[in-house]
Design a protein around this motif. Sequence first.
Motif, PDB file in Angstrom:
ATOM      1  N   THR B 119       0.818  -1.209   0.000  1.00  0.00           N
ATOM      2  CA  THR B 119       0.000   0.000   0.000  1.00  0.00           C
ATOM      3  C   THR B 119       0.849   1.256   0.000  1.00  0.00           C
ATOM      4  OG1 THR B 119      -0.178  -0.280   2.361  1.00  0.00           O
ATOM      5  CG2 THR B 119      -2.063  -0.919   1.047  1.00  0.00           C
ATOM      6  N   ASN B 120       2.166   1.110  -0.253  1.00  0.00           N
ATOM      7  CA  ASN B 120       3.020   2.289  -0.373  1.00  0.00           C
ATOM      8  C   ASN B 120       2.545   3.108  -1.562  1.00  0.00           C
ATOM      9  OD1 ASN B 120       5.137   4.069  -0.893  1.00  0.00           O
ATOM     10  ND2 ASN B 120       6.553   2.709   0.155  1.00  0.00           N
ATOM     11  N   CYS B 121       2.124   4.342  -1.289  1.00  0.00           N
ATOM     12  CA  CYS B 121       1.490   5.109  -2.369  1.00  0.00           C
ATOM     13  C   CYS B 121       2.446   5.399  -3.516  1.00  0.00           C
ATOM     14  CB  CYS B 121       0.909   6.416  -1.864  1.00  0.00           C
ATOM     15  SG  CYS B 121       0.681   6.507  -0.121  1.00  0.00           S
ATOM     16  N   ILE B 122       3.778   5.394  -3.269  1.00  0.00           N
ATOM     17  CA  ILE B 122       4.705   5.670  -4.375  1.00  0.00           C
ATOM     18  C   ILE B 122       4.473   4.668  -5.488  1.00  0.00           C
ATOM     19  CG2 ILE B 122       7.103   5.670  -5.099  1.00  0.00           C
ATOM     20  CD1 ILE B 122       7.940   6.541  -2.466  1.00  0.00           C
ATOM     21  N   ILE B 123       4.323   3.396  -5.113  1.00  0.00           N
ATOM     22  CA  ILE B 123       4.263   2.347  -6.124  1.00  0.00           C
ATOM     23  C   ILE B 123       2.973   2.459  -6.921  1.00  0.00           C
ATOM     24  CG2 ILE B 123       4.265  -0.133  -6.446  1.00  0.00           C
ATOM     25  CD1 ILE B 123       6.125  -0.309  -4.111  1.00  0.00           C
ATOM     26  N   MET B 124       1.820   2.512  -6.214  1.00  0.00           N
ATOM     27  CA  MET B 124       0.556   2.673  -6.930  1.00  0.00           C
ATOM     28  C   MET B 124       0.571   3.944  -7.769  1.00  0.00           C
ATOM     29  SD  MET B 124      -1.786   0.403  -6.571  1.00  0.00           S
ATOM     30  CE  MET B 124      -3.461   0.985  -6.514  1.00  0.00           C
ATOM     31  N   GLY B 125       1.115   5.021  -7.174  1.00  0.00           N
ATOM     32  CA  GLY B 125       1.128   6.306  -7.862  1.00  0.00           C
ATOM     33  C   GLY B 125       1.914   6.250  -9.154  1.00  0.00           C
ATOM     34  N   ARG B 126       3.108   5.651  -9.117  1.00  0.00           N
ATOM     35  CA  ARG B 126       3.926   5.592 -10.334  1.00  0.00           C
ATOM     36  C   ARG B 126       3.300   4.678 -11.373  1.00  0.00           C
ATOM     37  NH1 ARG B 126       5.325  10.037 -10.518  1.00  0.00           N
ATOM     38  NH2 ARG B 126       6.318   9.543 -12.498  1.00  0.00           N
ATOM     39  N   LEU B 127       2.728   3.542 -10.928  1.00  0.00           N
ATOM     40  CA  LEU B 127       2.095   2.641 -11.890  1.00  0.00           C
ATOM     41  C   LEU B 127       0.982   3.368 -12.623  1.00  0.00           C
ATOM     42  CD1 LEU B 127       1.770  -0.758 -10.017  1.00  0.00           C
ATOM     43  CD2 LEU B 127       3.530   0.015 -11.555  1.00  0.00           C
ATOM     44  N   GLU B 128       0.167   4.070 -11.833  1.00  0.00           N
ATOM     45  CA  GLU B 128      -0.994   4.742 -12.381  1.00  0.00           C
ATOM     46  C   GLU B 128      -0.581   5.921 -13.264  1.00  0.00           C
ATOM     47  OE1 GLU B 128      -3.905   3.553 -11.802  1.00  0.00           O
ATOM     48  OE2 GLU B 128      -5.178   5.164 -12.566  1.00  0.00           O
ATOM     49  N   ALA B 129       0.402   6.710 -12.775  1.00  0.00           N
ATOM     50  CA  ALA B 129       0.728   7.950 -13.469  1.00  0.00           C
ATOM     51  C   ALA B 129       1.704   7.735 -14.623  1.00  0.00           C
ATOM     52  CB  ALA B 129       1.322   8.962 -12.492  1.00  0.00           C
ATOM     53  N   PHE B 130       2.563   6.732 -14.536  1.00  0.00           N
ATOM     54  CA  PHE B 130       3.600   6.631 -15.563  1.00  0.00           C
ATOM     55  C   PHE B 130       3.535   5.323 -16.346  1.00  0.00           C
ATOM     56  CE2 PHE B 130       7.728   6.378 -17.483  1.00  0.00           C
ATOM     57  CZ  PHE B 130       7.980   7.695 -17.816  1.00  0.00           C
ATOM     58  N   ALA B 131       3.549   4.179 -15.641  1.00  0.00           N
ATOM     59  CA  ALA B 131       3.712   2.905 -16.338  1.00  0.00           C
ATOM     60  C   ALA B 131       2.523   2.586 -17.238  1.00  0.00           C
ATOM     61  CB  ALA B 131       3.916   1.772 -15.331  1.00  0.00           C
ATOM     62  N   MET B 132       1.311   3.086 -16.880  1.00  0.00           N
ATOM     63  CA  MET B 132       0.146   2.775 -17.707  1.00  0.00           C
ATOM     64  C   MET B 132       0.235   3.442 -19.078  1.00  0.00           C
ATOM     65  SD  MET B 132      -1.939   0.693 -16.229  1.00  0.00           S
ATOM     66  CE  MET B 132      -3.472   0.844 -17.124  1.00  0.00           C
ATOM     67  N   GLY B 133       1.111   4.438 -19.251  1.00  0.00           N
ATOM     68  CA  GLY B 133       1.142   5.154 -20.515  1.00  0.00           C
ATOM     69  C   GLY B 133       2.496   5.208 -21.179  1.00  0.00           C
ATOM     70  N   ASN B 134       3.447   4.386 -20.751  1.00  0.00           N
ATOM     71  CA  ASN B 134       4.783   4.488 -21.318  1.00  0.00           C
ATOM     72  C   ASN B 134       5.373   3.121 -21.617  1.00  0.00           C
ATOM     73  OD1 ASN B 134       5.889   7.410 -21.298  1.00  0.00           O
ATOM     74  ND2 ASN B 134       4.738   7.194 -19.399  1.00  0.00           N
ATOM     75  N   LYS B 135       6.450   3.135 -22.431  1.00  0.00           N
ATOM     76  CA  LYS B 135       7.121   1.879 -22.808  1.00  0.00           C
ATOM     77  C   LYS B 135       7.925   1.336 -21.630  1.00  0.00           C
ATOM     78  CE  LYS B 135       7.400   2.333 -27.753  1.00  0.00           C
ATOM     79  NZ  LYS B 135       7.625   3.718 -28.230  1.00  0.00           N
ATOM     80  N   PRO B 136       8.249   0.029 -21.656  1.00  0.00           N
ATOM     81  CA  PRO B 136       8.933  -0.594 -20.521  1.00  0.00           C
ATOM     82  C   PRO B 136      10.239   0.092 -20.105  1.00  0.00           C
ATOM     83  CG  PRO B 136       8.160  -2.274 -22.000  1.00  0.00           C
ATOM     84  CD  PRO B 136       7.847  -0.976 -22.657  1.00  0.00           C
ATOM     85  N   TRP B 137      11.089   0.506 -21.073  1.00  0.00           N
ATOM     86  CA  TRP B 137      12.393   1.050 -20.669  1.00  0.00           C
ATOM     87  C   TRP B 137      12.257   2.367 -19.910  1.00  0.00           C
ATOM     88  CZ3 TRP B 137      16.972   0.113 -19.154  1.00  0.00           C
ATOM     89  CH2 TRP B 137      17.970   1.065 -19.224  1.00  0.00           C
ATOM     90  N   PRO B 138      11.511   3.371 -20.440  1.00  0.00           N
ATOM     91  CA  PRO B 138      11.310   4.573 -19.617  1.00  0.00           C
ATOM     92  C   PRO B 138      10.626   4.261 -18.291  1.00  0.00           C
ATOM     93  CG  PRO B 138      10.524   4.961 -21.845  1.00  0.00           C
ATOM     94  CD  PRO B 138      10.887   3.518 -21.765  1.00  0.00           C
ATOM     95  N   ALA B 139       9.691   3.303 -18.300  1.00  0.00           N
ATOM     96  CA  ALA B 139       9.014   2.940 -17.054  1.00  0.00           C
ATOM     97  C   ALA B 139      10.007   2.396 -16.039  1.00  0.00           C
ATOM     98  CB  ALA B 139       7.910   1.922 -17.321  1.00  0.00           C
ATOM     99  N   PHE B 140      10.974   1.604 -16.534  1.00  0.00           N
ATOM    100  CA  PHE B 140      11.995   1.057 -15.632  1.00  0.00           C
ATOM    101  C   PHE B 140      12.816   2.192 -15.025  1.00  0.00           C
ATOM    102  CE2 PHE B 140      16.416  -0.397 -15.133  1.00  0.00           C
ATOM    103  CZ  PHE B 140      16.227  -1.382 -14.180  1.00  0.00           C
ATOM    104  N   LEU B 141      13.257   3.146 -15.908  1.00  0.00           N
ATOM    105  CA  LEU B 141      14.059   4.271 -15.405  1.00  0.00           C
ATOM    106  C   LEU B 141      13.269   5.098 -14.402  1.00  0.00           C
ATOM    107  CD1 LEU B 141      15.821   5.536 -18.630  1.00  0.00           C
ATOM    108  CD2 LEU B 141      16.741   4.105 -16.813  1.00  0.00           C
ATOM    109  N   ASP B 142      11.983   5.349 -14.721  1.00  0.00           N
ATOM    110  CA  ASP B 142      11.144   6.124 -13.821  1.00  0.00           C
ATOM    111  C   ASP B 142      11.028   5.428 -12.462  1.00  0.00           C
ATOM    112  OD1 ASP B 142       8.936   8.278 -13.503  1.00  0.00           O
ATOM    113  OD2 ASP B 142       7.973   6.416 -12.908  1.00  0.00           O
ATOM    114  N   GLY B 143      10.837   4.097 -12.501  1.00  0.00           N
ATOM    115  CA  GLY B 143      10.736   3.332 -11.258  1.00  0.00           C
ATOM    116  C   GLY B 143      12.007   3.443 -10.445  1.00  0.00           C
ATOM    117  N   VAL B 144      13.167   3.243 -11.115  1.00  0.00           N
ATOM    118  CA  VAL B 144      14.433   3.306 -10.389  1.00  0.00           C
ATOM    119  C   VAL B 144      14.651   4.706  -9.828  1.00  0.00           C
ATOM    120  CG1 VAL B 144      16.923   3.166 -10.678  1.00  0.00           C
ATOM    121  CG2 VAL B 144      15.475   1.436 -11.688  1.00  0.00           C
TER     122      VAL B 144
END
Lengths: 205, 219
Positions: B119-144
């Motif tokens: 329930t760490n909001c960072i994780i849900m927040g990034r998935l929702e705000a970034f990973a749902m609309g971007n390619k895997p490589w930028p999503a990986f960088l954003d996550g890191v």
Amino acid sequence: MQELFNIFVKSIFIDNMVFAYFLGMCSYLAVSKTVKTSVGLGIAVIFVLGITVPVDYLMNKYLLSTGALKWLGDGFAEVDLSFLSFIMFIAVIASMVQLVEMVIEKYSPALYSSLGIFLPLIAVNCAILGGSLFMQEREYQSIGQATSFALGSGIGWFLAIVGIAAIREKIRYSNIPAPLRGLGITFIITGLMGIAFMSFMGIKL
Amino acid sequence: MNSEKSDREPLFSLKNRKLITNPLSKDNPITVQVLGICSALAVTAKLEPAFVMSISVIAVLAIANVIIALLRNTIPPRIRIIVQLIVIASLVILVDQVLKAFAYDVSKQLSVFVGLIITNCIIMGRLEAFAMGNKPWPAFLDGVGNAFGYAWILIVVAFFRELLGSGTIWGYPIIENLGFYNWGYKDNGFMILPPMALIVVGIIIWIQRYRNKDLIEDK
């Protein structure tokens, strides 16, 4: 009976969700700008905690912990599914929140319009999942103990958010150093409130 | 610059590097976006649990971002929250089991907070705000990047709380070896207690906003 009361008081004041474990901080900081909304969110948290923790207690007792599946037959007596508890708890919470939302919408539209917007938010509030995980870790012996722990934690959270909201409403008129305005001062005030709550630690229950 | 280059866009183009560097300072998940505070405060009494927690969050966030970015076109929008929760919960179960196997003491200290990564909001927040609309490589960088932004706050808070509270760094008794105790120095036991974590983070926010005036909130 006295034991239930002890757990109740302990989880409100001594093991307060916000000040001792920092659970539910995200919504605590985001929704505490006015007293009115924070009362709504606080009641919704008490409500959802009071339902999900006992349900998760039953799940833990009859499905997940070692030997819990005995009722299926002797072959299952050794099965330990406790590694699945995270997924189980979060699924229970998400579905209970959905269910509660539907029931309230049907039977009490007035309550729905005041709690409605907060309920989906609550599914990912760490205080709710934290309640279930603490219930599992502290090994409460009966569903009564689990329920009184859940209600106590909910009320403790309610007190914390209403308190900070009242202070933030007043502090809007104060002359705070610009970089500290908003988030910074809220952190520091919460810390000071936590110190005040620590004076309850001396109580032996 | 980097020598690895793909056909269309360099692997570490300016845009991609921004994904990592922004969350470290002016878009920091904890001090600016106010996400993931719960665990950040609770595990910072000592450096070791804070470090282990940071590694766990980096692993979960980077992998979850990639998985969701890969699945982004197949997830029906109506049930995306449940799908995200299942992905995160499975990864957290893996992390929890690995910690129990290889670092049992730390996993006991972290207690419920490993589970609360879900329930760490960072994780849900990034998935929702970034990973749902971007390619895997930028999503990986954003996550890191976001996980590192979270991690450095954790490490700084834990460093000061352990140094001032217990007089040690990573369990090494540095204050004692420097001989401060002989001059009458005493550890401030208050730093280990939960409220001080809030005040230390408050001071970090203060310093950061003092240096970067754009972040100051309006009245």
